[in-house]
Every structure is written in C-alpha cells, then in structure tokens.
Design a protein around this motif. Sequence first.
Motif, PDB file in Angstrom:
ATOM      1  N   LEU A   1      45.487  37.718  46.402  1.00 12.96           N
ATOM      2  CA  LEU A   1      45.238  36.969  45.173  1.00 12.96           C
ATOM      3  C   LEU A   1      46.149  35.741  45.079  1.00 12.96           C
ATOM      4  CD1 LEU A   1      43.624  36.848  42.541  1.00 12.96           C
ATOM      5  CD2 LEU A   1      45.444  38.186  41.481  1.00 12.96           C
TER       6      LEU A   1
ATOM      7  N   GLU B   1      45.097  31.928  44.539  1.00 14.05           N
ATOM      8  CA  GLU B   1      45.721  31.091  43.517  1.00 14.05           C
ATOM      9  C   GLU B   1      46.241  29.791  44.132  1.00 14.05           C
ATOM     10  OE1 GLU B   1      48.794  31.958  39.950  1.00 14.05           O
ATOM     11  OE2 GLU B   1      49.607  32.327  41.964  1.00 14.05           O
TER      12      GLU B   1
ATOM     13  N   GLU C   1      40.407  25.422  36.556  1.00 19.78           N
ATOM     14  CA  GLU C   1      39.608  26.292  35.696  1.00 19.78           C
ATOM     15  C   GLU C   1      39.570  27.730  36.215  1.00 19.78           C
ATOM     16  OE1 GLU C   1      36.871  24.630  38.807  1.00 19.78           O
ATOM     17  OE2 GLU C   1      38.366  23.748  37.498  1.00 19.78           O
ATOM     18  N   GLU C   2      39.832  27.914  37.489  1.00 23.95           N
ATOM     19  CA  GLU C   2      39.829  29.257  38.085  1.00 23.95           C
ATOM     20  C   GLU C   2      41.121  30.018  37.794  1.00 23.95           C
ATOM     21  OE1 GLU C   2      39.003  28.971  42.262  1.00 23.95           O
ATOM     22  OE2 GLU C   2      37.123  27.900  41.951  1.00 23.95           O
TER      23      GLU C   2
ATOM     24  N   GLN D   1      42.734  30.866  35.054  1.00 21.91           N
ATOM     25  CA  GLN D   1      42.773  31.857  33.976  1.00 21.91           C
ATOM     26  C   GLN D   1      42.387  33.240  34.484  1.00 21.91           C
ATOM     27  OE1 GLN D   1      44.011  31.716  30.847  1.00 21.91           O
ATOM     28  NE2 GLN D   1      43.635  33.898  30.850  1.00 21.91           N
ATOM     29  N   ASN D   2      41.293  33.328  35.245  1.00 18.89           N
ATOM     30  CA  ASN D   2      40.885  34.624  35.786  1.00 18.89           C
ATOM     31  C   ASN D   2      41.903  35.158  36.783  1.00 18.89           C
ATOM     32  OD1 ASN D   2      38.523  34.605  34.272  1.00 18.89           O
ATOM     33  ND2 ASN D   2      37.351  33.631  35.884  1.00 18.89           N
ATOM     34  N   ILE D   3      42.451  34.254  37.585  1.00 21.93           N
ATOM     35  CA  ILE D   3      43.448  34.656  38.579  1.00 21.93           C
ATOM     36  C   ILE D   3      44.692  35.203  37.887  1.00 21.93           C
ATOM     37  CG2 ILE D   3      45.011  33.785  40.366  1.00 21.93           C
ATOM     38  CD1 ILE D   3      42.720  31.842  41.177  1.00 21.93           C
TER      39      ILE D   3
ATOM     40  N   THR E   1      44.962  36.528  34.914  1.00 18.46           N
ATOM     41  CA  THR E   1      44.656  37.819  34.303  1.00 18.46           C
ATOM     42  C   THR E   1      44.696  38.933  35.344  1.00 18.46           C
ATOM     43  OG1 THR E   1      43.270  36.730  32.650  1.00 18.46           O
ATOM     44  CG2 THR E   1      42.938  39.094  32.967  1.00 18.46           C
ATOM     45  N   GLU E   2      44.072  38.694  36.479  1.00 13.83           N
ATOM     46  CA  GLU E   2      44.065  39.687  37.547  1.00 13.83           C
ATOM     47  C   GLU E   2      45.469  39.898  38.114  1.00 13.83           C
ATOM     48  OE1 GLU E   2      41.753  40.628  41.758  1.00 13.83           O
ATOM     49  OE2 GLU E   2      41.090  38.958  40.520  1.00 13.83           O
ATOM     50  N   LYS E   3      46.212  38.829  38.246  1.00 13.60           N
ATOM     51  CA  LYS E   3      47.575  38.916  38.779  1.00 13.60           C
ATOM     52  C   LYS E   3      48.464  39.728  37.840  1.00 13.60           C
ATOM     53  CE  LYS E   3      50.111  35.168  38.953  1.00 13.60           C
ATOM     54  NZ  LYS E   3      50.730  33.884  39.318  1.00 13.60           N
ATOM     55  N   GLU E   4      48.337  39.481  36.536  1.00  9.41           N
ATOM     56  CA  GLU E   4      49.116  40.241  35.562  1.00  9.41           C
ATOM     57  C   GLU E   4      48.791  41.725  35.649  1.00  9.41           C
ATOM     58  OE1 GLU E   4      48.131  38.334  31.878  1.00  9.41           O
ATOM     59  OE2 GLU E   4      49.740  36.856  32.081  1.00  9.41           O
ATOM     60  N   ASP E   5      47.519  42.042  35.811  1.00 10.02           N
ATOM     61  CA  ASP E   5      47.104  43.444  35.936  1.00 10.02           C
ATOM     62  C   ASP E   5      47.724  44.090  37.175  1.00 10.02           C
ATOM     63  OD1 ASP E   5      45.473  45.826  35.314  1.00 10.02           O
ATOM     64  OD2 ASP E   5      44.400  45.255  37.153  1.00 10.02           O
TER      65      ASP E   5
END
Length: 118
Positions: free
Chosen positions: A15, A19, A29-30, A32-34, A36-40
Amino acid sequence: MHNDHDALIRQLDALLDVEREALLSGKLEELQNIVTEKEDLIHRLGEADVDQIGQLSPVNDKVVRNQALLEQALKGIRSVAKKLGEIRQARKTFDTYDQRGHKNRIEAETAPSVEKRA
C-alpha cells in the motif's frame, strides 16, 4: 498469528508503494482511500503481537519517504493557491511605487453590467 502479522506488513508495504506512485503521479484524489486503508492496517498491526520490530524497519523507511513526498505535494498546493490569490487580487487592484518608494494602490473599476432585454 505470526503469519497474520507478516501478511499485514506485506499489505502495508504494498500500500505504501501505491501511495508513493499516487504522490509522484499527482493523483492526489486517490490518497483519501489509501490513507483510510493505511490507518486500518496500522491499527491492526498495533493490535498484533509485535515480536520482531526489525520487520517494520523497511515499512517505516517507506512511511518516512512518503511523508516527505506528501509534504512537498502540500507545499506545491499551497504555492499554487497563493499564486491564484495574487492573480485574483491583481484583477482588483494595481500597485505602483513613486520616486520615493511609496506604494500607491489603484483600485480597478468594476465592469459595467450589461442588461439584455428581449
């Protein structure tokens, strides 16, 4: 449990590469999803029993690298925003300086409105 930990590290490592590519290619723009996934993934790693901190060293290096790229991207965005603000201001006013170096501001006249009638 150790295999789950290794899998989480591999996922985070991959990931971070995604990023980095998004940052380098300007696809902000990509992010935000990255993020969120990274935080998880980081949260799940925090809950895992970390027995070998050395496994996280390459991942940490990528985190530091990506953080530097993100800071530069933000610096660029701020620079563009500042320049756009200056351009907008230049449309409204014009600054000149006299022989003594005193600043004179000339306000732009508002454009007359045109009314159309049918």
